[in-house]
Design an enzyme around this catalytic site. Structure first.
Site, PDB file in Angstrom:
ATOM      1  CB  THR A  79     -14.870  -2.620  -1.431  1.00  0.00           C
ATOM      2  OG1 THR A  79     -14.879  -4.050  -1.257  1.00  0.00           O
ATOM      3  CG2 THR A  79     -14.648  -2.307  -2.883  1.00  0.00           C
ATOM      4  CE1 TYR A  80     -10.033  -3.324   3.853  1.00  0.00           C
ATOM      5  CE2 TYR A  80     -11.504  -4.949   2.865  1.00  0.00           C
ATOM      6  CZ  TYR A  80     -10.233  -4.543   3.242  1.00  0.00           C
ATOM      7  OH  TYR A  80      -9.159  -5.372   2.996  1.00  0.00           O
ATOM      8  CD  GLU A  81     -10.428   1.134   7.665  1.00  0.00           C
ATOM      9  OE1 GLU A  81      -9.598   1.929   8.145  1.00  0.00           O
ATOM     10  OE2 GLU A  81     -11.365   0.634   8.345  1.00  0.00           O
TER      11      GLU A  81
ATOM     12  CD1 TRP B  48      -9.052  -5.453   7.923  1.00  0.00           C
ATOM     13  CD2 TRP B  48      -7.577  -7.021   7.335  1.00  0.00           C
ATOM     14  NE1 TRP B  48      -7.952  -5.291   8.724  1.00  0.00           N
ATOM     15  CE2 TRP B  48      -7.036  -6.240   8.378  1.00  0.00           C
ATOM     16  CE3 TRP B  48      -6.829  -8.083   6.828  1.00  0.00           C
ATOM     17  CZ2 TRP B  48      -5.769  -6.496   8.903  1.00  0.00           C
ATOM     18  CZ3 TRP B  48      -5.576  -8.323   7.347  1.00  0.00           C
ATOM     19  CH2 TRP B  48      -5.050  -7.530   8.363  1.00  0.00           C
TER      20      TRP B  48
ATOM     21  CD  GLU C  74      -2.861  -1.260   2.355  1.00  0.00           C
ATOM     22  OE1 GLU C  74      -3.230  -0.185   2.854  1.00  0.00           O
ATOM     23  OE2 GLU C  74      -3.260  -2.369   2.756  1.00  0.00           O
TER      24      GLU C  74
END
Length: 378
Positions: free
Chosen positions: A233-235, A357, A169
């Site tokens: 697809t989160y956060e 996750w 990342e």
């Protein structure tokens, strides 16, 4: 299976009688806590023991640290295609940094349930955070790259891993093509040895999206060279951000709408979070810090404070407010309704599957929904 939303006057016994199932089944499946109080607006999964006739094949991956409870793991593995062990690191020279705790037992348990163990590789610096300097040092060095790939092949063969997940990342924009070349070379070497390679991608909505999370990731190129991708697809709701859903379905759709124009849909795993956040209010940017909260813990918090749970129809996510010592809190989390809404996207977009996750805390309704929706690829 049905999803029921608690209304005034409900209790476990009355709901069980209504649906002709045992109270014990409702308690067990939904992980209710004695004395089995319910919150207004709480969703319950009602399991009659039958599953859909039109289930779709899907790859289900869960990420876990080596210290995961063996009970939680044993409850989760039947619904998993792959267990991604988090995490192996590396040095500037391409030497591997092993997890602090031994991962051999996780690997053997994964095999015993017919799932595939996946080695997760992350560029964690000495401070425990992602380091784009570390990424840059390795992928721009032929010697370090060759050393890293060689070390990965050795460990995967030694321990019995069947795949590699590249979770890099904050890649620098100037390293965009170099990272593609690194993934391409790694995939070529891994595939030749019988291993698969996946790469994790930040949730972009356009090719030229600005920001450190996005500029170094070329969706089309990475989707072409890797065997599969995980789109994280989160956060959207996160520790230092304003109160909102972690994975609002409208935002997830925007990402998938773009992703399937760049990457074959059958290569895409959609990320699903197994957690929520609890924010103290009022929110002040740069000051307010949310607490990570488990989904079962969130419901128990609502029950403890007598809060009613609401469901945002745009985000397709539950939330509630409560007051503790004069401080208002806002909580967003996942429940059967939000999970089902996400699972519905897999057939709609013809995705490879889903990745969680993470699976450190057991959410039994999730695995029941997986069983009801998918034929899990083993």
């Amino acid at each position: 299976m049905q999803i029921y939303v608690v209304v005034e006057g409900d209790n476990v016994d009355s709901i069980a009688e209504r649906f002709n199932v045992s109270p014990q089944t409702i308690i067990f499946d939904n992980q209710l806590v004695y004395p089995y109080k319910l919150a207004l607006g709480q969703s319950l999964l009602i399991n009659d023991g039958e599953v859909r006739d039109n289930r779709r094949s899907a790859v289900i991956r869960g990420f876990a640290y080596p210290f995961i409870s063996r009970y939680v793991l044993s409850q989760s593995l039947p619904a998993l295609s792959e267990l991604a062990v988090f995490s192996y690191g590396f040095t500037n020279e391409g030497d591997l940094v092993y997890p602090i705790l031994d991962d051999n037992e996780l690997i053997q348990m994964t095999y015993s349930y017919g799932a595939k163990p996946i080695l997760t590789l992350t560029p964690l610096g000495p401070d425990g955070n992602f380091s784009n300097e570390l990424i840059s040092a390795v992928i721009n060095s032929v010697t370090a790259t060759e050393n890293l790939i060689g070390n990965l092949l050795y460990v995967m063969n030694l321990k019995g891993y069947l795949g590699l997940d590249i979770d890099f990342e904050f890649i620098k924009a100037e390293d965009r093509q170099t990272f593609v070349d690194f993934v391409a070379l790694t995939t070529e070497r891994m595939n030749a040895a019988g291993y698969t390679v996946s790469v994790d991608l930040a949730p972009k909505t356009s090719a030229d999206q600005q920001g450190l999370l996005y500029e170094g990731k070329d969706y089309a190129a990475l989707g072409a060279v890797a065997n599969s991708v995980l789109i994280m697809t989160y956060e959207w709701g996160y520790t230092y951000g304003p109160p909102m859903a972690v994975a609002p379905i409208d935002k997830v759709r925007q990402v998938l709408d773009y992703a399937v124009t760049e990457i074959p849909s059958e290569k895409i795993n959609m990320g699903i979070p197994n957690y929520g956040y609890d924010w103290p209010l009022p929110y002040e940017r740069g000051v307010t810090k949310a607490k990570t909260i488990g989904n079962i813990e969130a419901v128990q918090t609502a029950i403890q404070y007598g809060a009613q749970i609401y469901f945002d129809e745009i985000a397709k996510t539950p939330f509630f407010n409560y007051v503790d010592n004069g401080v208002i809190h806002e909580v967003w989390f996942e429940d059967a309704r939000s999970l089902q809404a996400k699972m519905d996207l897999v057939p709609e977009y013809n995705l490879r599957g889903i990745s969680y996750w993470q699976i450190m805390q057991l959410l039994r309704i999730n695995w029941l929904l997986v069983e009801n929706n998918f034929l899990v690829v083993k």
